[in-house]
Design an enzyme around this catalytic site. Sequence first.
Site, mmCIF file in Angstrom:
data_model
loop_
_atom_site.group_PDB
_atom_site.id
_atom_site.type_symbol
_atom_site.label_atom_id
_atom_site.label_comp_id
_atom_site.label_asym_id
_atom_site.label_seq_id
_atom_site.Cartn_x
_atom_site.Cartn_y
_atom_site.Cartn_z
ATOM 1 N N ASP A 29 0.848 -1.184 0.000
ATOM 2 C CA ASP A 29 0.000 0.000 0.000
ATOM 3 C C ASP A 29 0.891 1.243 0.000
ATOM 4 O O ASP A 29 1.853 1.315 0.769
ATOM 5 C CB ASP A 29 -0.897 -0.017 1.241
ATOM 6 C CG ASP A 29 -2.011 1.013 1.190
ATOM 7 O OD1 ASP A 29 -1.710 2.207 0.998
ATOM 8 O OD2 ASP A 29 -3.174 0.623 1.355
ATOM 9 N N HIS A 93 -10.568 -4.782 -4.002
ATOM 10 C CA HIS A 93 -9.258 -5.046 -3.398
ATOM 11 C C HIS A 93 -9.403 -5.492 -1.955
ATOM 12 O O HIS A 93 -10.379 -5.182 -1.284
ATOM 13 C CB HIS A 93 -8.330 -3.834 -3.492
ATOM 14 C CG HIS A 93 -8.820 -2.589 -2.843
ATOM 15 N ND1 HIS A 93 -9.827 -1.804 -3.361
ATOM 16 C CD2 HIS A 93 -8.443 -1.967 -1.699
ATOM 17 C CE1 HIS A 93 -10.031 -0.749 -2.594
ATOM 18 N NE2 HIS A 93 -9.210 -0.830 -1.551
ATOM 19 N N HIS A 95 -7.305 -5.596 1.710
ATOM 20 C CA HIS A 95 -6.194 -5.100 2.520
ATOM 21 C C HIS A 95 -5.694 -6.252 3.388
ATOM 22 O O HIS A 95 -6.495 -6.880 4.095
ATOM 23 C CB HIS A 95 -6.654 -3.979 3.463
ATOM 24 C CG HIS A 95 -7.065 -2.721 2.792
ATOM 25 N ND1 HIS A 95 -6.212 -1.649 2.645
ATOM 26 C CD2 HIS A 95 -8.249 -2.349 2.246
ATOM 27 C CE1 HIS A 95 -6.856 -0.666 2.035
ATOM 28 N NE2 HIS A 95 -8.094 -1.063 1.779
#
Length: 129
Positions: A29, A93, A95
């Site tokens: 990230d 997406h 995480h």
Amino acid sequence: MSTIFTKIINGEIPSYKIAEDENFMAFLDAMPLVKGHTLVVPKKETDLIFDLESEEYRNLWGFAQEVAKKIKRAIPCVRVGVAVVGLEVPHAHIHLIPLNQVEDMNFKNERLKLTDEEYTEIRNSIINS
């Protein structure tokens, strides 16, 4: 219009890639909550994770599982947390966030500002785990 993740997948924007196959990609990230915070995305541009076809959805989670295991081996943490928020970028997406305490996964926390050297070191440690 391509999302920022599609541009990363296509190599138009640089990233710190952790893993990739023909359908999925994982990369650090750019604004991590903690060191090792990784995003796992399908290469097929799809806004909502639940709009993925069933097989693609299952395969995405299988890919994420393998990446999470590598993160756990490389980053000192109690476990790797999982979040699907989907509000920041209109591209499905996951995480993967190394956790030592529940607060590590608070998206209101100030994001880390890492150097290129730190990102590279983290990426290499995950890749080589």
